[in-house]
Design a protein around this motif. Sequence first.
Motif, short mmCIF file in Angstrom:
data_model
loop_
_atom_site.label_atom_id
_atom_site.label_comp_id
_atom_site.label_asym_id
_atom_site.label_seq_id
_atom_site.Cartn_x
_atom_site.Cartn_y
_atom_site.Cartn_z
N MET A 1 0.66 -0.91 -0.02
CA MET A 1 0.41 0.09 -0.23
C MET A 1 0.93 1.65 0.21
O MET A 1 2.03 1.11 0.74
N ASP A 2 0.50 2.75 0.03
CA ASP A 2 1.10 3.52 -0.22
C ASP A 2 0.49 4.59 0.71
O ASP A 2 -0.47 5.07 0.21
N ASN B 260 1.61 -1.51 10.23
CA ASN B 260 2.16 -1.93 9.51
C ASN B 260 1.57 -2.37 8.20
O ASN B 260 0.54 -2.35 7.53
N VAL B 261 3.05 -1.48 7.47
CA VAL B 261 2.08 -1.41 5.66
C VAL B 261 2.90 -2.37 4.96
O VAL B 261 3.91 -2.07 4.55
N GLU B 262 2.86 -4.00 4.97
CA GLU B 262 3.15 -4.69 4.68
C GLU B 262 4.05 -4.86 2.63
O GLU B 262 2.87 -4.18 2.10
N TRP B 263 4.30 -5.42 2.54
CA TRP B 263 4.74 -5.68 0.85
C TRP B 263 4.47 -7.20 0.90
O TRP B 263 5.03 -8.53 1.44
N PHE B 264 3.79 -7.70 0.24
CA PHE B 264 2.41 -9.22 0.52
C PHE B 264 1.81 -9.45 -1.07
O PHE B 264 2.17 -8.55 -2.15
N ARG B 265 0.95 -11.23 -0.56
CA ARG B 265 0.71 -10.70 -2.10
C ARG B 265 -0.67 -9.76 -2.87
O ARG B 265 -0.55 -10.01 -3.40
N GLU B 266 -0.52 -9.13 -1.85
CA GLU B 266 -1.63 -8.06 -1.78
C GLU B 266 -1.56 -6.81 -0.93
O GLU B 266 -1.04 -7.00 0.31
N PRO B 267 -1.55 -5.66 -1.16
CA PRO B 267 -1.47 -4.54 -0.04
C PRO B 267 -2.52 -4.69 0.34
O PRO B 267 -3.88 -4.81 1.13
N PHE B 268 -2.11 -4.07 2.18
CA PHE B 268 -2.92 -3.77 3.52
C PHE B 268 -1.81 -2.87 3.96
O PHE B 268 -0.43 -2.71 3.80
N VAL B 269 -2.94 -2.41 4.92
CA VAL B 269 -2.22 -1.42 6.28
C VAL B 269 -2.52 -1.81 7.79
O VAL B 269 -4.26 -2.90 7.58
N ALA B 270 -1.87 -2.28 8.72
CA ALA B 270 -2.33 -2.96 9.28
C ALA B 270 -2.03 -1.80 10.86
O ALA B 270 -0.60 -1.30 11.04
N LEU B 271 -2.93 -2.11 11.84
CA LEU B 271 -2.83 -1.07 12.88
C LEU B 271 -2.25 -2.23 14.57
O LEU B 271 -3.00 -2.98 14.37
N ARG B 272 -1.62 -1.67 15.08
CA ARG B 272 -1.37 -1.86 16.35
C ARG B 272 -1.76 -0.73 17.78
O ARG B 272 -1.26 0.05 17.05
N GLN B 273 -3.07 -1.20 17.90
CA GLN B 273 -3.15 -0.12 19.15
C GLN B 273 -3.60 -1.25 20.32
O GLN B 273 -3.66 -1.91 20.52
N PRO B 274 -3.93 -0.35 21.24
CA PRO B 274 -3.91 -0.67 23.12
C PRO B 274 -4.94 -1.52 23.49
O PRO B 274 -6.43 -0.68 22.71
N VAL B 275 -5.03 -2.62 23.66
CA VAL B 275 -6.52 -3.68 23.86
C VAL B 275 -6.12 -3.53 25.21
O VAL B 275 -7.61 -2.35 26.00
N GLU C 35 -6.26 -3.18 -3.33
CA GLU C 35 -6.75 -4.06 -4.40
C GLU C 35 -5.31 -5.17 -4.64
O GLU C 35 -4.69 -4.86 -4.60
N LYS C 36 -6.56 -5.83 -5.00
CA LYS C 36 -5.73 -6.96 -5.34
C LYS C 36 -4.32 -6.57 -6.72
O LYS C 36 -5.36 -6.19 -7.48
N ARG C 37 -3.57 -7.18 -7.13
CA ARG C 37 -2.15 -6.76 -8.42
C ARG C 37 -2.21 -7.50 -8.69
O ARG C 37 -1.45 -8.47 -8.02
N PRO C 38 -1.08 -7.08 -10.42
CA PRO C 38 -0.42 -8.85 -10.26
C PRO C 38 0.36 -8.81 -9.44
O PRO C 38 1.57 -8.36 -9.75
#
Lengths: 179, 315, 735
Positions: free
Chosen positions: C372-373, C481-496, C555-558
Amino acid sequence: MARLAMVIDTVRCVGCMDCIVACKTENQTPEGFNRDWIAYDTQGKFPTLHQEIRSERCNQCSEPPCVDCCPTGASHVHEYGGVVLVEKTMCIGCKACIASCPYDARYVHPEGYVDKCTFCIHRVEKGMDPACVSVCPTHCMHFGDLEDPLSNVSKLLASRKHHTLIPQAGTEPHVYYLT
Amino acid sequence: MHELFSTRNNHLIDPTLAIWGWEIPVYLFIGGLVAGFMIIAGYFTFRGHHKHSDFSNFYLPHLSLVLLSLGMFALFLDLEHKLYVWRLYLAFEVTSPMSWGAWILILVFPTLLVNALVSIPKPFRNRIPIFDRISAFIAERPMLAKNIGVFNMIVGAVLGMYTGILLSSLGARPLWSSSMLWVLFLTSGLSSAAALVHLISTDKTERVLLAKADNGFLIFELLVFVLFFIGLITSTQAHRHAATLLLTGPYAAAFWVFVILLGIVVPLMIQLLAVNQKIKHTAIAPIMVIAGGIALRFVIVYAGQASHWTRMAGN
Amino acid sequence: MTTLSRRKFLKISGATVAAASAVAAAGRSVSSAIATTNVERGDRTVATYCDICFWKCGAIAHVRDGKLWKVEGNPLDPLSNGRLCPRGTGGVGAAFDTDRLRAPLIRRRDRGEDEWVEVTWDEAMTYIAERMQKIKSSYGPESVALFSHGIGGNFFKHTIKAFGSPNISAPSFAQCRGPRDVGFRLTFGEDVSSPERTDIRNAQCLVLIGSHLGENMHNTQVQEFADAVGNGASIIVVDPRYSIAASKAKYYLPIKPGTDLALILAWMNVIVAEKLYDAEYVAMYGFGFEPFAASIAPYTPEWAYPETGIEPALIRATAREMARYRPATLIHPGRHATWYGDDAQRSRAIALLNALMGSWGRKGGFYAPVSMDVPAYPTPPYPTPSKLKVDNPDHKYPFAHETITTGIREATITGKPYPIKGWFVYATNLLHALPNEQETIRAMQNLDLLVVIDVIPSEIAGWADVVLPESIYLERHDELNVEWFREPFVALRQPVVESPNDQKPNWWMAKTLAEKLGLGAYYPWKNAEEYLSTRITNAGMSWEQLKKDGIIRGEKRPIFFDEGVPAEFPTPTGKIEFFSVQLQKAGFDPVPMYKRPEGGPPGSFRLLYGRSPVHSFSRTQNNPVLMDMVDENMVWVNADVADRNGWKTGDWVVLRNQDGVVSNRIKVLATERIRPDCVYMVHGFGHTAKHLRRALGRGASDSQLITRYAVDPLMGGTAMNVNFVTIEATEVAHG
Ligand SMILES: Nc1nc2c(c(=O)[nH]1)N[C@H]1C(S)=C(S)[C@@H](COP(=O)(O)OP(=O)(O)OC[C@H]3O[C@@H](n4cnc5c(=O)[nH]c(N)nc54)[C@H](O)[C@@H]3O)O[C@H]1N2
Ligand SMILES: Nc1nc2c(c(=O)[nH]1)N[C@H]1C(S)=C(S)[C@@H](COP(=O)(O)OP(=O)(O)OC[C@H]3O[C@@H](n4cnc5c(=O)[nH]c(N)nc54)[C@H](O)[C@@H]3O)O[C@H]1N2
Ligand code: SF4
Ligand code: SF4
Ligand code: SF4
Ligand code: SF4
Ligand code: SF4
Ligand SMILES: [Mo]
């Protein structure tokens, strides 16, 4: 009537113990005790070996000696799915049921009653899978109703080779292992 | 090569079952002993022995009451949830020998008391008139006394059998799943009881009779052992392994030395000599028999817990 | 061994740490240790991501009646697919650990003995800032180094860079995947990276060379491995030990340790000789195939047999098996590749074997990761350090593209090329992670400042001047977490849940320290939430959605050549380099060549190590949930060897290495599942830190026995499978 059962694919299982960790956190089992466990069963001579890895727990037997031998009725068969449960407020901790279980699936909870796998009936009755089944990262555990021929477990047992543990003990276990 | 590695590490279950400590063998021994007492006392009552001696008919039931209470206390100590013990008497579970046992124990107490009423010793009767009346009532009715004797014998036999069935109903432990176990425990209970009566009875006839009977019981017990092992060895592999636990395995030393040799063979020889008046009766043989009876319960309870369908001996 | 430890072992003493709690009573439910003060009722969930390893799986934490209850996978998360690995599931145990650090501690050095005082955060930060300024004025800012492992170190990196030091390093390079990434870079021009860009799920033939998936629990990989097994993929496992993966294999190759390169060369020899490779792919994308083919010609299976112990027929059969399924044949690149010192070249050989299969860029092989950008939060540019990084003087290791931890350690010991006087150690237990603990201890003797940021009183914390207690991952915000992976995503760590004591999150510490150092301009935001929400909003996403779901997927990308990803290879030639001119120029083999590994003293066993599925390195042995699964490691010994020596499973022994170092006592596992010439144990046990009450003395430490290491000449990785041990029986009372 439902007959709940677990079908575990030993081909996929990697023995990672996630099922055990999940049971521990879901059911808050006390430190030092687990309701399920892994058996790594290896045969042969290095390097020609064969290993079966099994996630084991109470087999929710249809002929449960643990229920038969219980003097108080604490061990009983639940009205739904043939699940064997212990009513902790009725258990005196005589441990006859532990001695009667060929699978050593029960233990004495430090609070004085006997505890074991419940098939996560509290989840199942809400339509969820047991905690261990729903956590398994390899998707090797399946849960469902054997009375329903269309259930996943029925279909797997119809199509794959499988076995149960210590069938000769005559308890009619309901945890099946696909090989 | 077969390696079985399990991650389960539950206290009292792994590496082998250890749920039952000293309490259960002690309870089983006392149960067997009391059963023996009841049969002996019942027999003497049946035979009208109480007319000559009040030991077996009065003191023995009382001793039984005390011992059984101790045994039940041991059982109670074993419970993990002691405060819930009353739960036992809120249910009668037909399939549970333990439940049967709980109720049998309830029956044993009055049965013993009734037997004691058959021959209440003079001093007591003189002091408490009601005892005197009861005694007189029973004395006047010989059939009643006989029936009380028979009833004691039956209840005693049930009690003695139950101590064996309690274990043999637990089919998960191959060593215990033998139909000979109740015979074994009953015989052993009788022989221990006979030994003890022989040791402490105030009545000479009883003493001599019981020494002879005990020799019979001991010989019979040896025979039962043979059948017990034949049964196991000709059964499944798991049962065979269970038998080897006692015969050659980790419990063999205790079994052969304390149960068979010192508990049966040696006292049997001594008592055979004594009965045939080659030597004098001493306390040694009966004490050995009683110790052997205790050892038997310990060995069977512990080795039984170690016996398993898949976790074979030595694995 | 203790001669060097002038500062004796840590006593974060109960007297000074006021809140030290009673030992957890046996039998109590593991979670009841956390009693919260609030009177919250009912269940609630918070989406976050896991931190028990660096895979960063999306998670949903459950709180019941105000108490942390359990963590499950986030079904939206493409890494976990809603299922965490056992360590992630047991991650809650980190919160239930009664031995956690509670407040900042400063060593009272002038008092002589090791003793700690609990201080306020302000005192701790002032102390650290003053020492840093002192180091800066005497030696320059470059003399402060940061060791940091995992995403939690991002803000500390920011502060240290703002301070002016380039010396920032993680053990994940020189002690882990460095050689692999270098080998692949030299071949394809790109790293394998983390999460590995392997398409295990679709592989029809999967070759695992030491990768012990199933014990190595990197979640997505294990899930995909199970899929591959379930799909009936042909699995080939090369391992001196019958690993879990080996038990799933069609072909198990029980290789002599350290000879994998010989096997790979022989495989390539067969594949080239029998023309089984993807000729079209090689012709289109390859550079230097002819000299490569010539170079590997001598490495026949017959040649490889005495080296590897693998029968020529089996080598041929497996080579053909691979070729049969190409391009969906994945020769897994491994991850922890620092084994024997030839690691970058071995990894390059693995890359080349994959190139022959045409699997790079192909389904069932390696995909091209996407991400993800999400723009960075704008902050002032960092000052340019006046000195180069300290770890790799004169480019001694020409292909090291990341900082070498052990290079910084070396400079700290020698003072060359310039002195290092301050260490920040964030979430890395250097005494377990780096080989030869005595060198680490010697380096630490030269420091003027050693700050350790940890969550528990670990071994490394025991050496610190200042210990900063961090909130665990379930109690804090962290970088996105802006990961390089099969598909783009961004994930958040937040206090529980809230931290139970005076623990603080890393962002707060790094920001507060920067402010103390006069670098407040680098932290223009008020708190983590402002920082994170700004980044997300600037990326055109909804902060509220991210907070609620924990994950936003793109979005999934090639990701494969067939799907339209351009087949680009950023190597000097722009092609897959079968022959590497840059290696040749630097004086290395342009095509990998085999060198026999050195053996050990007679009667000794090579010491191998690996993972337990329920533990992460040395960080989970005080976690009550995970310790309830596996609470000690065992030393695996071949059953025949054990038999001959009279060792039985469960016997206590100690291991003595070639340099006389003796381990803590450890139980024997006599098993058919390992070769007779080596022994094996799980890494991370054998803790010596006194305040890790659950971990202390449980099992033995491989790290302690790894006094020797071979350095990879290409990139400076420290190979650790070069130690040998003997086994000595010990009485039960030991330890
Ligand atoms: N002998 C040997 N050495 C090895 C390896 C091996 O297998 N054997 N493996 C190598 C590999 S592959 C790698 S990747 C490295 C890994 O090396 P490291 O990343 O250093 O791993 P750990 O030893 O687990 O140390 C992690 C430290 O972080 C602390 N910690 C945990 N959570 C937090 C947190 O939330 N905040 C803070 N501040 N601290 C936290 C832990 O308490 C522990 O002290 O080790 C390498 N070194
Ligand atoms: N549960 C869990 N999973 C983890 C981690 C964790 O701490 N815990 N850490 C993660 C990290 S950061 C990493 S780097 C990876 C590491 O995991 P991997 O990269 O999969 O494995 P390694 O640590 O390199 O290697 C261990 C395996 O290599 C075998 N081996 C040893 N010597 C040789 C040899 O000479 N040749 C061959 N062919 N095999 C050999 C060992 O028997 C063992 O099976 O695991 C990741 N996954
Ligand atoms: S979680 Fe699944 S794969 Fe892991 S041990 Fe349990 S059943 Fe096997
Ligand atoms: S496995 Fe054991 S505890 Fe479970 S139902 Fe069967 S006998 Fe009872
Ligand atoms: S321990 Fe409890 S559940 Fe088991 S038999 Fe006794 S009373 Fe029943
Ligand atoms: S079904 Fe529930 S109780 Fe049984 S082992 Fe699985 S998680 Fe535990
Ligand atoms: S792989 Fe396991 S420990 Fe690592 S982040 Fe995922 S769930 Fe957590
Ligand atoms: Mo790693």
